[in-house]
Design an enzyme around this catalytic site. Sequence first.
Site, mmCIF file in Angstrom:
data_model
loop_
_atom_site.group_PDB
_atom_site.id
_atom_site.type_symbol
_atom_site.label_atom_id
_atom_site.label_comp_id
_atom_site.label_asym_id
_atom_site.label_seq_id
_atom_site.Cartn_x
_atom_site.Cartn_y
_atom_site.Cartn_z
ATOM 1 N N GLY A 1 -5.817 0.190 6.023
ATOM 2 C CA GLY A 1 -4.799 1.198 5.747
ATOM 3 C C GLY A 1 -5.295 2.591 5.409
ATOM 4 N N ASP B 1 -5.432 3.349 0.483
ATOM 5 C CA ASP B 1 -4.189 3.936 0.995
ATOM 6 C C ASP B 1 -3.106 3.974 -0.083
ATOM 7 O OD1 ASP B 1 -3.917 1.164 0.947
ATOM 8 O OD2 ASP B 1 -3.167 0.977 2.995
ATOM 9 N N LYS C 1 2.290 3.461 -6.763
ATOM 10 C CA LYS C 1 3.623 3.022 -7.200
ATOM 11 C C LYS C 1 3.547 2.667 -8.681
ATOM 12 C CE LYS C 1 5.035 0.820 -2.817
ATOM 13 N NZ LYS C 1 5.257 -0.494 -2.168
ATOM 14 N N ASP D 1 0.884 -0.208 7.483
ATOM 15 C CA ASP D 1 1.519 -1.020 8.528
ATOM 16 C C ASP D 1 2.638 -1.906 8.013
ATOM 17 O OD1 ASP D 1 -0.229 -2.844 7.056
ATOM 18 O OD2 ASP D 1 0.178 -4.264 8.658
ATOM 19 N N ARG E 1 1.030 1.934 11.918
ATOM 20 C CA ARG E 1 -0.066 2.665 11.257
ATOM 21 C C ARG E 1 -0.255 4.054 11.859
ATOM 22 N NH1 ARG E 1 -3.006 -0.943 8.152
ATOM 23 N NH2 ARG E 1 -3.231 -3.052 8.961
ATOM 24 N N ASP F 1 -0.319 -0.609 -5.460
ATOM 25 C CA ASP F 1 0.995 -1.187 -5.756
ATOM 26 C C ASP F 1 0.847 -1.920 -7.096
ATOM 27 O OD1 ASP F 1 3.377 -2.673 -5.626
ATOM 28 O OD2 ASP F 1 3.116 -3.338 -3.595
HETATM 29 P P1 5GP Z 1 -1.775 -4.236 -4.593
HETATM 30 O O1 5GP Z 1 -2.897 -5.212 -4.695
HETATM 31 O O2 5GP Z 1 -2.014 -2.945 -5.326
HETATM 32 O O3 5GP Z 1 -0.463 -4.869 -5.002
HETATM 33 O O4 5GP Z 1 -1.580 -3.915 -3.072
HETATM 34 C C1 5GP Z 1 -2.448 -3.109 -2.399
HETATM 35 C C2 5GP Z 1 -2.331 -3.251 -0.899
HETATM 36 O O5 5GP Z 1 -1.033 -3.707 -0.504
HETATM 37 C C3 5GP Z 1 -2.494 -1.918 -0.221
HETATM 38 O O6 5GP Z 1 -3.823 -1.655 0.104
HETATM 39 C C4 5GP Z 1 -1.634 -2.055 1.017
HETATM 40 O O7 5GP Z 1 -2.397 -2.621 2.046
HETATM 41 C C5 5GP Z 1 -0.555 -3.012 0.609
HETATM 42 N N1 5GP Z 1 0.698 -2.333 0.243
HETATM 43 C C6 5GP Z 1 1.208 -2.107 -0.998
HETATM 44 N N2 5GP Z 1 2.372 -1.465 -0.944
HETATM 45 C C7 5GP Z 1 2.631 -1.260 0.369
HETATM 46 C C8 5GP Z 1 3.704 -0.602 1.087
HETATM 47 O O8 5GP Z 1 4.683 -0.072 0.539
HETATM 48 N N3 5GP Z 1 3.581 -0.573 2.445
HETATM 49 C C9 5GP Z 1 2.536 -1.129 3.110
HETATM 50 N N4 5GP Z 1 2.549 -1.030 4.444
HETATM 51 N N5 5GP Z 1 1.506 -1.751 2.481
HETATM 52 C C10 5GP Z 1 1.563 -1.797 1.120
#
Ligand code: 5GP
Length: 178
Positions: A48, A103, A134, A162, A168, A106
């Site tokens: 990403g 990227d 976020k 994506d 993407r 979350d």
């Molecule tokens: P985390 O481990 O912080 O919950 O998630 C991180 C990964 O989840 C990011 O690198 C990304 O690949 C994916 N991700 C989190 N939120 C989104 C979103 O709103 N859209 C997309 N396409 N991917 C997300």
Amino acid sequence: MSRIKVHDKEFELYIPQDQIERAIKKVADEISFEMAGKNPLFLIVLNGAFMFAAELFKHLNIECEISFVKLSSYSGTASTNVVRELIGLDHAVSGRNIVLVEDIIDTGLTMNYTINNLKKLEAGSVRVATMLFKPKAFRENFHIDYIGLEIPNDFIVGYGLDYNEHARNYPDIYKIVS
Ligand code: 5GP
């Protein structure tokens, strides 16, 4: 385009390219200021972050090394909470000033895992740069050093991000229409 369809879902224009790129330029300026003379090793977290990284490094004119790693916790539109292995680390990180380039953060689970891995490998310092954050979804407590834009808890695509490997390539960011 104000609306796109990706697989079975509709998305609407959310953050236009010029706004994203202004935010990335600001991140590049902050990193340039703080990391000059520290010979940082940037680790771009694929897939990403490729578009974020391409724009970021156009504005970063300090001595540095750039490499790519891969790690993902996502499938579809909801975090699976399963963190896969970190692959592709082909540089010695011991004693190095690492900047992870992501990227989007979350829940923070993925990045937390990556930071801990790098600490085990005795990185000198580990900093984090993310295009998007976020804050309402964040569940970890590591420090995020460089943030492009903070966004609400919507699922978004474009600018490298994506939905099941599609979208993407869009230069703007779109959010899911609920
Ligand atoms: P985390 O481990 O912080 O919950 O998630 C991180 C990964 O989840 C990011 O690198 C990304 O690949 C994916 N991700 C989190 N939120 C989104 C979103 O709103 N859209 C997309 N396409 N991917 C997300």
